[in-house]
Design an enzyme around this catalytic site. Structure first.
Site, PDB file in Angstrom:
ATOM      1  N   TYR A   1       0.846  -1.200   0.000  1.00 55.16           N
ATOM      2  CA  TYR A   1       0.000   0.000   0.000  1.00 55.16           C
ATOM      3  C   TYR A   1       0.879   1.247   0.000  1.00 55.16           C
ATOM      4  O   TYR A   1       0.693   2.160  -0.798  1.00 55.16           O
ATOM      5  CB  TYR A   1      -0.919  -0.029   1.226  1.00 55.16           C
ATOM      6  CG  TYR A   1      -1.934   1.098   1.297  1.00 55.16           C
ATOM      7  CD1 TYR A   1      -3.009   1.156   0.413  1.00 55.16           C
ATOM      8  CD2 TYR A   1      -1.842   2.095   2.273  1.00 55.16           C
ATOM      9  CE1 TYR A   1      -3.955   2.185   0.489  1.00 55.16           C
ATOM     10  CE2 TYR A   1      -2.785   3.119   2.360  1.00 55.16           C
ATOM     11  CZ  TYR A   1      -3.837   3.165   1.464  1.00 55.16           C
ATOM     12  OH  TYR A   1      -4.780   4.178   1.541  1.00 55.16           O
TER      13      TYR A   1
ATOM     14  N   LYS B   1       1.057   3.945  -3.114  1.00 57.00           N
ATOM     15  CA  LYS B   1       0.618   5.329  -2.911  1.00 57.00           C
ATOM     16  C   LYS B   1       1.773   6.309  -3.153  1.00 57.00           C
ATOM     17  O   LYS B   1       1.558   7.424  -3.632  1.00 57.00           O
ATOM     18  CB  LYS B   1       0.024   5.510  -1.510  1.00 57.00           C
ATOM     19  CG  LYS B   1      -1.336   4.824  -1.325  1.00 57.00           C
ATOM     20  CD  LYS B   1      -2.424   5.420  -2.223  1.00 57.00           C
ATOM     21  CE  LYS B   1      -3.812   4.920  -1.859  1.00 57.00           C
ATOM     22  NZ  LYS B   1      -4.874   5.460  -2.719  1.00 57.00           N
TER      23      LYS B   1
HETATM   24  N1  LIG Z   1     -10.200   5.417   4.804  1.00 53.20           N
HETATM   25  C1  LIG Z   1      -8.985   5.862   5.142  1.00 53.20           C
HETATM   26  O1  LIG Z   1      -8.596   5.898   6.339  1.00 53.20           O
HETATM   27  C2  LIG Z   1      -8.075   6.345   4.078  1.00 53.20           C
HETATM   28  C3  LIG Z   1      -6.885   6.999   4.471  1.00 53.20           C
HETATM   29  C4  LIG Z   1      -6.030   7.466   3.478  1.00 53.20           C
HETATM   30  C5  LIG Z   1      -6.365   7.285   2.150  1.00 53.20           C
HETATM   31  N2  LIG Z   1      -7.530   6.645   1.793  1.00 53.20           N
HETATM   32  C6  LIG Z   1      -7.852   6.500   0.370  1.00 53.20           C
HETATM   33  O2  LIG Z   1      -9.192   6.899   0.146  1.00 53.20           O
HETATM   34  C7  LIG Z   1      -9.677   6.262  -1.036  1.00 53.20           C
HETATM   35  C8  LIG Z   1     -11.061   5.673  -0.795  1.00 53.20           C
HETATM   36  O3  LIG Z   1     -10.921   4.577   0.083  1.00 53.20           O
HETATM   37  P1  LIG Z   1     -11.984   4.233   1.231  1.00 53.20           P
HETATM   38  O4  LIG Z   1     -11.317   4.484   2.514  1.00 53.20           O
HETATM   39  O5  LIG Z   1     -13.273   4.880   0.947  1.00 53.20           O
HETATM   40  O6  LIG Z   1     -12.065   2.647   1.075  1.00 53.20           O
HETATM   41  P2  LIG Z   1     -13.253   1.714   0.559  1.00 53.20           P
HETATM   42  O7  LIG Z   1     -14.469   1.947   1.373  1.00 53.20           O
HETATM   43  O8  LIG Z   1     -12.667   0.333   0.534  1.00 53.20           O
HETATM   44  O9  LIG Z   1     -13.521   2.215  -0.923  1.00 53.20           O
HETATM   45  C9  LIG Z   1     -12.655   1.849  -1.963  1.00 53.20           C
HETATM   46  C10 LIG Z   1     -13.466   1.796  -3.225  1.00 53.20           C
HETATM   47  O10 LIG Z   1     -12.576   1.429  -4.308  1.00 53.20           O
HETATM   48  C11 LIG Z   1     -13.197   0.391  -5.030  1.00 53.20           C
HETATM   49  N3  LIG Z   1     -12.227  -0.403  -5.766  1.00 53.20           N
HETATM   50  C12 LIG Z   1     -11.273  -1.235  -5.297  1.00 53.20           C
HETATM   51  N4  LIG Z   1     -10.610  -1.803  -6.314  1.00 53.20           N
HETATM   52  C13 LIG Z   1     -11.162  -1.306  -7.449  1.00 53.20           C
HETATM   53  C14 LIG Z   1     -10.924  -1.501  -8.817  1.00 53.20           C
HETATM   54  N5  LIG Z   1      -9.984  -2.349  -9.266  1.00 53.20           N
HETATM   55  N6  LIG Z   1     -11.669  -0.816  -9.722  1.00 53.20           N
HETATM   56  C15 LIG Z   1     -12.637   0.036  -9.306  1.00 53.20           C
HETATM   57  N7  LIG Z   1     -12.937   0.244  -8.029  1.00 53.20           N
HETATM   58  C16 LIG Z   1     -12.197  -0.418  -7.105  1.00 53.20           C
HETATM   59  C17 LIG Z   1     -13.978  -0.414  -4.012  1.00 53.20           C
HETATM   60  O11 LIG Z   1     -14.950  -1.202  -4.689  1.00 53.20           O
HETATM   61  P3  LIG Z   1     -15.490  -2.627  -4.106  1.00 53.20           P
HETATM   62  O12 LIG Z   1     -16.644  -2.276  -3.232  1.00 53.20           O
HETATM   63  O13 LIG Z   1     -15.879  -3.362  -5.336  1.00 53.20           O
HETATM   64  O14 LIG Z   1     -14.354  -3.252  -3.361  1.00 53.20           O
HETATM   65  C18 LIG Z   1     -14.565   0.729  -3.200  1.00 53.20           C
HETATM   66  O15 LIG Z   1     -15.707   1.245  -3.834  1.00 53.20           O
HETATM   67  C19 LIG Z   1      -8.608   5.237  -1.412  1.00 53.20           C
HETATM   68  O16 LIG Z   1      -7.800   5.761  -2.430  1.00 53.20           O
HETATM   69  C20 LIG Z   1      -7.806   5.082  -0.141  1.00 53.20           C
HETATM   70  O17 LIG Z   1      -6.493   4.640  -0.384  1.00 53.20           O
HETATM   71  C21 LIG Z   1      -8.377   6.177   2.737  1.00 53.20           C
END
Ligand SMILES: NC(=O)c1ccc[n+]([C@@H]2O[C@H](COP(=O)([O-])OP(=O)(O)OC[C@H]3O[C@@H](n4cnc5c(N)ncnc54)[C@H](OP(=O)(O)O)[C@@H]3O)[C@@H](O)[C@H]2O)c1
Length: 251
Positions: A170, A174
């Site tokens: 990860y 990133k």
């Molecule tokens: N939450 C945190 O604490 C945090 C912190 C720093 C950065 N981020 C970043 O924020 C962003 C959103 O993440 P989140 O926290 O909201 O996590 P999340 O709830 O797991 O959402 C991730 C989304 O990406 C989709 N996805 C995964 N692989 C994919 C693919 N190959 N093609 C298209 N869609 C795909 C997932 O779809 P499925 O439902 O099909 O799996 C889900 O809709 C990410 O870039 C993450 O790295 C999050």
């Protein structure tokens, strides 16, 4: 055409988590037209239905796109071009955290993380750049949703509360997304586009078993809302930066 006077924003991975919340917040403004990206047709349809049920003033439509699949991205770009001819903003939000604890080999986990978290966003931007170049908005914008976990400086900082977090695939993917952001800022900045890396911070979502409010994560709406501001142009002066809600991270 009903969308001619709208701001069209494509969000990848918007069927859940921060992407879904961002879509919902954008739809509070009737000028926004959200293309809700989802790799799963079924989950995407459910998300669009849920948003339509909220009777928000904006417009939402589903775009099926798996960012780890070059053909899926090309198909999505073709469909968007045929239906709408342009987009005005692109949020590369989709990502995977990877397995904790790991079960697959390191090469397999690295390949999977890079494919979705860095190669995917690179191909998405390459494929949708012709549609961004047809934007009717004054300033097309790209937001790459990254993480402080991708900061090399923070990784080496013993004061960083997240330093003990390993998740090497990860972090590496990133960090690559951060470099991609710098390359896109260089490439598209001269055209007047604004390009950002943005870290939402520790936020409740489906990213991992740890992403829960009871474990200290901020509410999903707080993770998403700074992206609304970025898309509204409030942080255009920070073009090419590694933004978080309250400032910038070191690379
Ligand atoms: N939450 C945190 O604490 C945090 C912190 C720093 C950065 N981020 C970043 O924020 C962003 C959103 O993440 P989140 O926290 O909201 O996590 P999340 O709830 O797991 O959402 C991730 C989304 O990406 C989709 N996805 C995964 N692989 C994919 C693919 N190959 N093609 C298209 N869609 C795909 C997932 O779809 P499925 O439902 O099909 O799996 C889900 O809709 C990410 O870039 C993450 O790295 C999050």
């Amino acid at each position: 055409m009903p969308f001619n006077d709208k701001i069209i924003t494509l969000i990848t991975g918007a069927n859940g988590g921060i992407g879904f919340e961002l879509a919902s917040q954008l739809l509070a403004d009737g000028k926004n037209f959200v293309l809700l990206g989802s790799r799963s047709q079924e989950k995407g349809e459910a998300a669009v239905q849920e948003l339509k049920k909220r009777s928000l003033p904006g417009t939402v439509e589903l775009v099926q796109v798996d960012v780890s699949d070059e053909q899926s991205i090309a198909k999505a770009a073709g469909e968007v071009e045929e239906k709408y001819s342009r987009i005005d903003a692109l949020v590369n939000n989709a990502a995977i955290a990877g397995e904790t604890p790991p079960t697959h080999s390191l090469p397999r986990r690295l390949t999977a993380a890079f494919l979705t978290n860095s190669t995917g966003p690179a191909i998405v931007v390459e494929s949708f750049a012709p549609l961004l170049s047809k934007s009717t908005a004054k300033t097309p914008r790209i937001v790459n949703v990254t993480s402080g976990a991708g900061s090399i400086s923070l990784r080496l900082d013993s004061e960083n509360p997240h330093q003990q977090m390993k998740v090497v695939p990860y972090r590496m993917s990133k960090a690559a997304l951060n470099m991609l952001t710098a390359c896109q800022a260089y490439e598209y900045g001269p055209l007047g586009w604004k390009v950002f890396a943005f870290c939402p911070g520790f936020t409740a979502s489906g990213l991992s078993d740890m992403n829960k409010e009871e474990l200290g994560a901020k509410p999903t709406r707080e993770g998403a809302s700074p992206i609304v501001d970025i898309l509204a142009g409030k942080r255009d002066g920070e073009h090419g930066g590694f933004l978080h809600a309250g400032g910038q991270h070191p690379w």
